[in-house]
Enzyme design. Structure first.
Site, PDB file in Angstrom:
ATOM      1  N   ARG A 109       0.872  -1.196   0.000  1.00  0.00           N
ATOM      2  CA  ARG A 109       0.000   0.000   0.000  1.00  0.00           C
ATOM      3  C   ARG A 109       0.894   1.226   0.000  1.00  0.00           C
ATOM      4  O   ARG A 109       1.782   1.339   0.858  1.00  0.00           O
ATOM      5  CB  ARG A 109      -0.923   0.052   1.214  1.00  0.00           C
ATOM      6  CG  ARG A 109      -1.510   1.447   1.411  1.00  0.00           C
ATOM      7  CD  ARG A 109      -2.558   1.578   2.479  1.00  0.00           C
ATOM      8  NE  ARG A 109      -3.801   0.974   2.058  1.00  0.00           N
ATOM      9  CZ  ARG A 109      -4.977   1.238   2.614  1.00  0.00           C
ATOM     10  NH1 ARG A 109      -5.059   2.107   3.609  1.00  0.00           N
ATOM     11  NH2 ARG A 109      -6.066   0.646   2.189  1.00  0.00           N
ATOM     12  N   HIS A 136      -7.521   0.867  -6.225  1.00  0.00           N
ATOM     13  CA  HIS A 136      -7.742   0.153  -4.957  1.00  0.00           C
ATOM     14  C   HIS A 136      -8.487  -1.162  -5.280  1.00  0.00           C
ATOM     15  O   HIS A 136      -9.665  -1.318  -4.945  1.00  0.00           O
ATOM     16  CB  HIS A 136      -8.543   1.038  -4.008  1.00  0.00           C
ATOM     17  CG  HIS A 136      -8.520   0.603  -2.575  1.00  0.00           C
ATOM     18  ND1 HIS A 136      -7.773  -0.469  -2.125  1.00  0.00           N
ATOM     19  CD2 HIS A 136      -9.180   1.089  -1.478  1.00  0.00           C
ATOM     20  CE1 HIS A 136      -7.969  -0.610  -0.817  1.00  0.00           C
ATOM     21  NE2 HIS A 136      -8.810   0.305  -0.410  1.00  0.00           N
ATOM     22  N   GLN A 139     -10.442  -3.443  -2.685  1.00  0.00           N
ATOM     23  CA  GLN A 139     -11.716  -2.835  -2.286  1.00  0.00           C
ATOM     24  C   GLN A 139     -12.812  -3.197  -3.286  1.00  0.00           C
ATOM     25  O   GLN A 139     -13.965  -3.440  -2.911  1.00  0.00           O
ATOM     26  CB  GLN A 139     -11.545  -1.304  -2.217  1.00  0.00           C
ATOM     27  CG  GLN A 139     -12.790  -0.542  -1.802  1.00  0.00           C
ATOM     28  CD  GLN A 139     -13.138  -0.698  -0.325  1.00  0.00           C
ATOM     29  OE1 GLN A 139     -12.290  -0.555   0.531  1.00  0.00           O
ATOM     30  NE2 GLN A 139     -14.398  -1.002  -0.039  1.00  0.00           N
ATOM     31  N   ASP A 232     -16.574   8.593  -1.256  1.00  0.00           N
ATOM     32  CA  ASP A 232     -15.280   8.402  -0.581  1.00  0.00           C
ATOM     33  C   ASP A 232     -14.893   9.774  -0.025  1.00  0.00           C
ATOM     34  O   ASP A 232     -15.497  10.790  -0.377  1.00  0.00           O
ATOM     35  CB  ASP A 232     -14.253   7.915  -1.622  1.00  0.00           C
ATOM     36  CG  ASP A 232     -12.858   7.700  -1.060  1.00  0.00           C
ATOM     37  OD1 ASP A 232     -12.730   7.531   0.175  1.00  0.00           O
ATOM     38  OD2 ASP A 232     -11.891   7.702  -1.846  1.00  0.00           O
ATOM     39  N   CYS A 273     -16.043   3.174   0.990  1.00  0.00           N
ATOM     40  CA  CYS A 273     -14.916   2.283   1.297  1.00  0.00           C
ATOM     41  C   CYS A 273     -14.466   2.440   2.753  1.00  0.00           C
ATOM     42  O   CYS A 273     -13.876   1.518   3.305  1.00  0.00           O
ATOM     43  CB  CYS A 273     -13.761   2.548   0.342  1.00  0.00           C
ATOM     44  SG  CYS A 273     -13.278   4.286   0.273  1.00  0.00           S
ATOM     45  N   ARG A 318     -14.203  -7.066   3.018  1.00  0.00           N
ATOM     46  CA  ARG A 318     -12.789  -6.863   2.664  1.00  0.00           C
ATOM     47  C   ARG A 318     -11.995  -8.112   3.030  1.00  0.00           C
ATOM     48  O   ARG A 318     -11.126  -8.554   2.279  1.00  0.00           O
ATOM     49  CB  ARG A 318     -12.201  -5.650   3.409  1.00  0.00           C
ATOM     50  CG  ARG A 318     -12.815  -4.291   3.108  1.00  0.00           C
ATOM     51  CD  ARG A 318     -12.620  -3.875   1.666  1.00  0.00           C
ATOM     52  NE  ARG A 318     -11.244  -4.000   1.221  1.00  0.00           N
ATOM     53  CZ  ARG A 318     -10.230  -3.178   1.576  1.00  0.00           C
ATOM     54  NH1 ARG A 318     -10.474  -2.129   2.340  1.00  0.00           N
ATOM     55  NH2 ARG A 318      -8.994  -3.372   1.136  1.00  0.00           N
TER      56      ARG A 318
HETATM   57  N1  NVA Z   1      -9.322   7.610  -1.562  1.00  0.00           N
HETATM   58  C1  NVA Z   1      -8.993   7.163  -0.245  1.00  0.00           C
HETATM   59  C2  NVA Z   1      -9.377   5.729  -0.062  1.00  0.00           C
HETATM   60  C3  NVA Z   1      -9.136   5.163   1.321  1.00  0.00           C
HETATM   61  C4  NVA Z   1      -9.522   3.733   1.447  1.00  0.00           C
HETATM   62  C5  NVA Z   1      -7.507   7.361   0.005  1.00  0.00           C
HETATM   63  O1  NVA Z   1      -6.709   7.047  -0.906  1.00  0.00           O
HETATM   64  O2  NVA Z   1      -7.120   7.848   1.073  1.00  0.00           O
HETATM   65  N1   CP Z   2     -11.147   0.970   2.752  1.00  0.00           N
HETATM   66  C1   CP Z   2      -9.878   0.887   3.183  1.00  0.00           C
HETATM   67  O1   CP Z   2      -8.968   0.610   2.416  1.00  0.00           O
HETATM   68  O2   CP Z   2      -9.717   1.087   4.511  1.00  0.00           O
HETATM   69  P1   CP Z   2      -8.306   1.207   5.284  1.00  0.00           P
HETATM   70  O3   CP Z   2      -7.655   2.478   4.803  1.00  0.00           O
HETATM   71  O4   CP Z   2      -8.661   1.228   6.730  1.00  0.00           O
HETATM   72  O5   CP Z   2      -7.482   0.012   4.916  1.00  0.00           O
END
Ligand code: NVA
Ligand code: CP
Length: 336
Positions: A109, A136, A139, A232, A273, A318
């Site tokens: 990540r 993602h 997700q 989101d 998400c 998830r």
């Molecule tokens: N768009 C958000 C998604 C988090 C799961 C981010 O990248 O922070």
């Molecule tokens: N939706 C999601 O990816 O959550 P986290 O950032 O908690 O992993």
């Protein structure tokens, strides 16, 4: 010959056919059912080891990978944003060649998609994208399973994404819908629509699957007849705090409210998400909310807590879907 995903990387749904995606969702549904019945799967990948690299923070994704790995009999190493040499003292190519010798799978990540692509290029084991700026994909598996469970099917479902549709979630939902024969609407100011090249690519997938893609700034038109309203956060991890003012100005008209939900189908559901700023119970939600005089940001607390909301079913999924994706790319449960 059945579908085999053994040895494959999982970097974006663009790399998978509809049948392969269905295979992972079906396996997730099966593993979820087994878990609920208390049937253990510890033999599936016993003795294997996976490493989880998180250059950005996480609750759901990290916990899902850890629980799923343990349920499959595997051991896990977690590397936090500061806890390794990655990127600072060692290149991604070198890291990949080291970790690929020790582990049977690598989750990443972080920031640019090119980083996870480089890991995949240089490591000889499956590499899984746990979120990048652009995509993602884990997700998406959870969202597709949740929609199928809640609404009975995927084909022909109308999904409307409200908010910043040019970042990881908007991009990924457009790809997922295009692949699966769902009707995708990006509902946002024009400059928040996904990148033209990605739209073109998704239009090709849509021709094959029967999906439609629509881009509109009109909240009434874009939410009418929706089966799923999705949003989101307006500012994603890694973006500077300075963009909040502009995002709030641009995206407040695209907040998910009860009016939006009532304009959708009677059977519509709300997905997110997570994490979400739907009240002042988070540090950022409170700081930003107080600074701009808002009690909620991308979704109202009323919608978040309403019967429309299936966000916790989605969050649970998830884990089941990440388990299926790891199992499939590591060759477990094949031909069963
Ligand atoms: N768009 C958000 C998604 C988090 C799961 C981010 O990248 O922070
Ligand atoms: N939706 C999601 O990816 O959550 P986290 O950032 O908690 O992993």
């Amino acid at each position: 010959m059945g579908i085999s995903l053994k040895g494959r990387d999982f970097l974006t749904l663009k790399d998978f056919t509809k049948e392969e995606i269905v295979y992972m969702i079906d396996l997730a549904a099966r593993l979820k059912d087994m878990k609920k019945k208390g049937i253990l799967t510890k033999d599936a990948l016993a003795g294997k080891n996976v490493v989880l690299i998180f250059e950005k923070t996480s609750t759901r994704t990290r916990c899902s990978f850890e629980v799923a790995a343990h349920d499959l009999g595997m051991e896990v190493t977690y590397l936090d944003p500061a806890g390794s040499q990655i990127g600072k003292k060692e290149s991604i190519a070198d890291t990949a060649r080291v970790l690929g010798r020790m582990y049977d799978g690598i989750e990443y990540r972080g920031f640019e998609q090119t980083i996870v692509e480089d890991l995949a290029k240089y490591a000889d084991v499956p590499v899984w994208n746990g979120l990048t700026n652009e995509y993602h994909p884990t997700q998406m598996l959870a969202d597709l399973l949740t929609i199928r469970e809640q609404l009975g099917s995927l084909e022909g479902i109308n999904l409307t994404y409200m908010g910043d549709a040019r970042y990881n979630m908007g991009n990924s939902l457009m790809i997922a819908c295009a692949k699966m024969g769902m009707n995708f609407t990006a509902l946002a100011p024009k400059r928040y629509f996904p990148d033209e090249a990605l739209i073109k690519q998704c239009e090709e997938y849509a021709k094959e699957s029967g999906a439609t893609l629509r881009f509109t700034e009109d909240v009434n038109e874009g939410s009418k007849n929706a089966d799923v309203i999705y949003t989101d956060v307006w500012v994603s991890m890694g973006e500077p705090e300075s963009v909040w003012a502009e995002r709030i100005k641009d995206l407040t008209p695209y907040r998910v409210t009860m009016d939006v939900m009532k304009n959708a189908k009677d059977s519509a559901i709300f997905l997110h998400c997570l994490p979400s700023y739907h009240d002042h119970k988070t540090i950022i939600g409170k700081q930003v909310g107080e600074k701009f005089g808002m009690s909620e940001l991308e979704v109202t607390d009323e919608v978040f807590e309403s019967d429309y909301s299936r966000v916790f079913d989605e969050a649970e999924n998830r884990m089941h879907t990440i388990k299926a994706m790891m199992a499939a790319t590591m060759g477990a449960f094949e031909n069963e």
